[in-house]
Write a protein that holds these residues in place. Sequence first.
Motif, PDB file in Angstrom:
ATOM      1  N   GLY A   1      -0.554   7.109 -24.564  1.00 54.89           N
ATOM      2  CA  GLY A   1      -1.664   7.806 -23.780  1.00 54.89           C
ATOM      3  C   GLY A   1      -1.979   7.120 -22.619  1.00 54.89           C
ATOM      4  N   LEU A   2      -1.994   5.647 -22.459  1.00 52.24           N
ATOM      5  CA  LEU A   2      -2.254   4.892 -21.236  1.00 52.24           C
ATOM      6  C   LEU A   2      -1.462   4.925 -20.339  1.00 52.24           C
TER       7      LEU A   2
ATOM      8  N   PHE B   1       9.151  12.633  -5.836  1.00 51.85           N
ATOM      9  CA  PHE B   1       8.294  12.646  -6.877  1.00 51.85           C
ATOM     10  C   PHE B   1       8.771  11.973  -7.888  1.00 51.85           C
ATOM     11  N   HIS B   2       7.930  11.598  -8.897  1.00 54.23           N
ATOM     12  CA  HIS B   2       8.541  10.962 -10.257  1.00 54.23           C
ATOM     13  C   HIS B   2       7.553  11.640 -11.302  1.00 54.23           C
ATOM     14  N   ALA B   3       8.296  11.787 -12.594  1.00 52.26           N
ATOM     15  CA  ALA B   3       7.925  12.284 -13.821  1.00 52.26           C
ATOM     16  C   ALA B   3       8.170  11.434 -14.918  1.00 52.26           C
ATOM     17  N   ILE B   4       7.150  11.433 -15.612  1.00 51.48           N
ATOM     18  CA  ILE B   4       7.360  10.574 -17.027  1.00 51.48           C
ATOM     19  C   ILE B   4       6.433  11.257 -17.910  1.00 51.48           C
ATOM     20  N   GLY B   5       6.964  10.946 -19.043  1.00 52.22           N
ATOM     21  CA  GLY B   5       6.259  11.610 -20.228  1.00 52.22           C
ATOM     22  C   GLY B   5       4.925  10.784 -20.769  1.00 52.22           C
ATOM     23  N   TYR B   6       3.850  11.446 -21.353  1.00 55.78           N
ATOM     24  CA  TYR B   6       2.795  10.785 -21.934  1.00 55.78           C
ATOM     25  C   TYR B   6       2.360  11.487 -22.984  1.00 55.78           C
TER      26      TYR B   6
ATOM     27  N   ARG C   1       2.556  14.131 -36.957  1.00 56.08           N
ATOM     28  CA  ARG C   1       3.503  14.517 -36.021  1.00 56.08           C
ATOM     29  C   ARG C   1       2.709  15.676 -35.102  1.00 56.08           C
ATOM     30  N   THR C   2       1.469  15.334 -34.808  1.00 54.84           N
ATOM     31  CA  THR C   2       0.550  16.460 -33.897  1.00 54.84           C
ATOM     32  C   THR C   2       0.356  16.144 -32.627  1.00 54.84           C
ATOM     33  N   LEU C   3       0.883  14.992 -32.433  1.00 55.76           N
ATOM     34  CA  LEU C   3       0.888  14.397 -30.999  1.00 55.76           C
ATOM     35  C   LEU C   3       1.027  15.468 -29.886  1.00 55.76           C
ATOM     36  N   ARG C   4       0.468  15.764 -28.755  1.00 51.23           N
ATOM     37  CA  ARG C   4       0.883  16.623 -27.706  1.00 51.23           C
ATOM     38  C   ARG C   4       1.638  15.667 -26.737  1.00 51.23           C
ATOM     39  N   ARG C   5       2.745  16.104 -26.284  1.00 49.64           N
ATOM     40  CA  ARG C   5       3.430  15.382 -25.369  1.00 49.64           C
ATOM     41  C   ARG C   5       3.358  16.124 -23.854  1.00 49.64           C
TER      42      ARG C   5
ATOM     43  N   VAL D   1      14.220   6.432 -21.186  1.00 48.68           N
ATOM     44  CA  VAL D   1      12.991   6.355 -22.273  1.00 48.68           C
ATOM     45  C   VAL D   1      13.137   7.454 -23.130  1.00 48.68           C
ATOM     46  N   HIS D   2      13.036   7.266 -24.554  1.00 46.13           N
ATOM     47  CA  HIS D   2      12.991   8.270 -25.533  1.00 46.13           C
ATOM     48  C   HIS D   2      11.825   8.251 -26.148  1.00 46.13           C
ATOM     49  N   LEU D   3      11.273   9.552 -26.307  1.00 45.27           N
ATOM     50  CA  LEU D   3       9.751   9.581 -26.434  1.00 45.27           C
ATOM     51  C   LEU D   3       9.463   9.418 -28.085  1.00 45.27           C
ATOM     52  N   GLY D   4      10.783   9.349 -29.095  1.00 46.62           N
ATOM     53  CA  GLY D   4      10.659   9.030 -30.217  1.00 46.62           C
ATOM     54  C   GLY D   4      10.691   7.761 -30.657  1.00 46.62           C
ATOM     55  N   GLY D   5      10.770   6.684 -29.519  1.00 52.39           N
ATOM     56  CA  GLY D   5      10.734   5.383 -29.681  1.00 52.39           C
ATOM     57  C   GLY D   5      12.090   4.535 -29.705  1.00 52.39           C
TER      58      GLY D   5
END
Length: 405
Positions: free
Chosen positions: A122-123, A391-396, A57-61, A284-288
């Motif tokens: 990340g892609l 503008f648009h904004a997405i998490g990666y 759980r060290t991914l940087r969002r 979109v839920h970044l936790g999946g």
Amino acid sequence: MSSCVVDLPEDIIVKILCRLPVKSLIRFTCVSKRWRSVIISDPQFGKSHYQLASQLRTLRRKVLLATYPKLRDPGPISPARSGGFSKLPPRFQSLEDNFSVKDFTIPCEKNEDIIVMGSCNGLVLLGQSNGGYLKNLSIWNLSTGFFRNLPSPSFPERSIQLASNEYRFSVNYGFGHVSASDDYKLVFIIPALGDLPEVHVFSMRANIWKVITAPYSSWPRWRGGQGTLSNEAIHWVIRRKNETSDPVIYAFDLAEEGFRQVPLPPVLWQNEDDKTSTEITTLVHLGGSLCILSRKHYYPGKGEVWVMTEYGVPESWVKLFQFDVRDLPDVFSRLYGPWDMCFITESDIIMLRRNNELFWFERRNEEKLICSGRYTIEEVEPEVPECSFYFHAIGYDETLVSVAE
């Protein structure tokens, strides 16, 4: 005092590097050509680093901001002009934790009309918009600069004549990863009047497109747009052929390359009239997790966010938030006006887009939502009064992932 240089085996060095953050590893690419090759160009190292960071759980969002400026132009009509405006090259920025921004340049020759179509591990998937259709597809890793062009799909543009107006179909699309085969896949659903829609699936591992047929009619409930990735499937909310029947989530399984239905919470409407006035979209839920937003046409300033805590189990739908702009007068000076939710974080913080600002909302101690962060998008050409933008904004995720050709 004598110094001692320890020559570690390469497999030990790689294991150590796998535990370091991406930002540090990018700096370490200057240590040697070998280190640079491993960190930047080795897909297996990038995969191992991502898997370990996910487990720990060290991914940087981060947040990718894609800003599209346009300039009022009274000149003649041209492909670059729309509604009296001329399009300017888009701007791409990464929003950091402290609200600082980093500019990026897409490594491609033509970047006009490029849109951000989604992200996975990340892609970032990019495409060039063309009247609802998408071409010149590519994937891009902002952290490493990895960039790969994808073959164009074979479907043609389709349009029909409705009365005196032409209606051009838009595609539905999604992008995700199949862990069992370590394959990244892209799916397009192409509607057709009165026919079964075509489903075009691209495998990045095989580097080929294939075409399959959806098991249900497409008209007119498919609306063009991005699907939401959850549990290695892409999800869209659509209405069935009978307008009075319940809307449903259709999921395209990227591994099986087939469709299935996922039921919605039945408490989203009170009666038949309320059901037809309820607009439901996936989030979109970044936790999946699979997440939806429910709003009423007669009062779009209010909404509910639901999450499926156990995928595929109808009884596991839980309401996370109830959102009402009247509870946030400092953010919404007017009760009406366009807004949309960009994504929800793993800790259930909502990022919302309105006008030229981003807002972060969270609920503390079971109380109403509060605004915990606010960011105003920088003007692209502040010295030019006729220049405006959207503008648009997405998490990666910040990763080292790449996909070999």
